[in-house]
Design an enzyme around this catalytic site. Structure first.
Site, PDB file in Angstrom:
ATOM      1  CG  HIS A  43      -3.733  -9.487  -3.617  1.00  0.00           C
ATOM      2  ND1 HIS A  43      -4.171  -9.179  -2.349  1.00  0.00           N
ATOM      3  CD2 HIS A  43      -2.402  -9.679  -3.506  1.00  0.00           C
ATOM      4  CE1 HIS A  43      -3.143  -9.186  -1.514  1.00  0.00           C
ATOM      5  NE2 HIS A  43      -2.058  -9.492  -2.193  1.00  0.00           N
ATOM      6  CD  GLU A  74      -6.653  -6.234  -2.974  1.00  0.00           C
ATOM      7  OE1 GLU A  74      -7.792  -5.857  -2.717  1.00  0.00           O
ATOM      8  OE2 GLU A  74      -6.264  -7.409  -2.806  1.00  0.00           O
ATOM      9  CG  HIS A 196     -10.301  -9.572   3.711  1.00  0.00           C
ATOM     10  ND1 HIS A 196     -10.642 -10.882   3.913  1.00  0.00           N
ATOM     11  CD2 HIS A 196      -9.102  -9.595   3.077  1.00  0.00           C
ATOM     12  CE1 HIS A 196      -9.681 -11.652   3.436  1.00  0.00           C
ATOM     13  NE2 HIS A 196      -8.742 -10.901   2.907  1.00  0.00           N
TER      14      HIS A 196
HETATM   15  N1  PXP Z   1      -8.893  -6.149   0.288  1.00  0.00           N
HETATM   16  C1  PXP Z   1      -7.691  -6.776   0.336  1.00  0.00           C
HETATM   17  C2  PXP Z   1      -6.489  -5.980   0.693  1.00  0.00           C
HETATM   18  C3  PXP Z   1      -7.577  -8.140   0.013  1.00  0.00           C
HETATM   19  O1  PXP Z   1      -6.389  -8.755   0.063  1.00  0.00           O
HETATM   20  C4  PXP Z   1      -8.736  -8.848  -0.374  1.00  0.00           C
HETATM   21  C5  PXP Z   1      -8.618 -10.292  -0.774  1.00  0.00           C
HETATM   22  O2  PXP Z   1      -7.777 -10.412  -1.882  1.00  0.00           O
HETATM   23  C6  PXP Z   1      -9.964  -8.148  -0.403  1.00  0.00           C
HETATM   24  C7  PXP Z   1     -10.010  -6.805  -0.059  1.00  0.00           C
HETATM   25  C8  PXP Z   1     -11.244  -8.812  -0.805  1.00  0.00           C
HETATM   26  O3  PXP Z   1     -11.593  -9.759   0.160  1.00  0.00           O
HETATM   27  P1  PXP Z   1     -12.728 -10.820  -0.150  1.00  0.00           P
HETATM   28  O4  PXP Z   1     -12.206 -11.714  -1.227  1.00  0.00           O
HETATM   29  O5  PXP Z   1     -12.934 -11.525   1.155  1.00  0.00           O
HETATM   30  O6  PXP Z   1     -13.937 -10.051  -0.594  1.00  0.00           O
END
Ligand code: PXP
Length: 245
Positions: A43, A74, A196
């Site tokens: 990301h 992302e 997430h």
């Molecule tokens: N999905 C998205 C769109 C995110 O922004 C993130 C964090 O960068 C994640 C998934 C992954 O989340 P986590 O780091 O809490 O596993």
């Protein structure tokens, strides 16, 4: 079976803390793939405090050496992001509505309000053969015109589930089951990702409750687990849950 994409942003954050190439995120990504992860996610934020835009090309080169492994990028679809992602051509782009300074993604798109913008952006990626996923809240009212936007996938934002899991997991999953059934009935061609705050404790129940999740992307918890279990064992523990048929 659900694909596991490892979000390596936090490895990049540690690297950036000292200005040298340690840890080397290409090497870490290679190990994640060799240990069985199905893909790598980054990301790159506008301030590049995690993955940098200059990481994208080397990551793409690495991942394309493997069969059936995917690269997912992302981010908020600014003009700069769109241009750089189209240059790299990952397998998938996941669009998030984050404002520039956001600590982490904390809400999904309102697809009604952003219909025209998203339709245009999704088309730009798709004409470059990049699959598009839209980050969404577990809320049907934000999804009614999803067919007009023509996204390939949506990613369920799982923060609420994860944070309510220990209080009452069957309550915490309810809105996610509702949205996934709605999508299955109304837009059966749109596939489902999730991510997430998923972790070794809450992932299993999530995947058992919603049977058609194509991919989970996991970063923060997985990276914390590597301090305890090491990278190889950590990936195996997640795969034991996600790859269960
Ligand atoms: N999905 C998205 C769109 C995110 O922004 C993130 C964090 O960068 C994640 C998934 C992954 O989340 P986590 O780091 O809490 O596993």
């Amino acid at each position: 079976m659900t694909a596991l994409s490892v979000n390596i942003n936090k490895f990049a954050l540690v690297r950036n803390a000292r200005g040298a190439n340690m840890p080397d995120i290409i090497n870490i990504s290679k190990k994640c793939l060799q240990y069985g992860a199905d893909g790598i996610t980054v990301h790159p934020r506008p301030d590049e405090r995690h993955a940098k835009f200059s990481d994208l090309e080397p990551l793409k080169n690495l991942i394309s050496k493997y069969r059936n492994k995917e690269f997912n990028i992302e981010g908020y679809p600014s003009d700069n992001f769109i241009k750089k992602v189209i240059n790299v051509k990952p397998n998938q782009v996941t669009l998030v509505p984050d404002p520039p300074g956001a600590l982490t993604s904390s809400f999904g798109w309102d697809c009604e309000k952003n219909k025209t913008f998203l339709t245009d952006v999704v088309q730009k990626f798709q004409t470059n053969n990049i699959r598009v996923s839209l980050f969404i809240n577990p809320s049907i009212k934000t999804l009614e015109n999803l067919d007009k936007i023509s996204t390939n996938r949506v990613e369920l934002y799982t923060y609420d589930y994860a944070h309510n899991y220990s209080k009452n997991k069957s309550e915490a999953i309810k809105s996610y089951i509702k949205v996934s059934s709605y999508l299955k009935n109304k837009f059966p061609h749109i596939e489902l990702n999730a991510g997430h705050d998923l972790n070794l404790e809450n992932l299993d129940y999530f995947l058992k409750s919603i049977d058609n999740i194509k991919e989970v992307s996991i970063g923060h918890a997985l990276i914390c687990d590597t301090f305890e279990f090491g990278l190889e064992n950590t990936i195996k523990k997640y795969l034991e849950i996600s790859s269960r048929l």
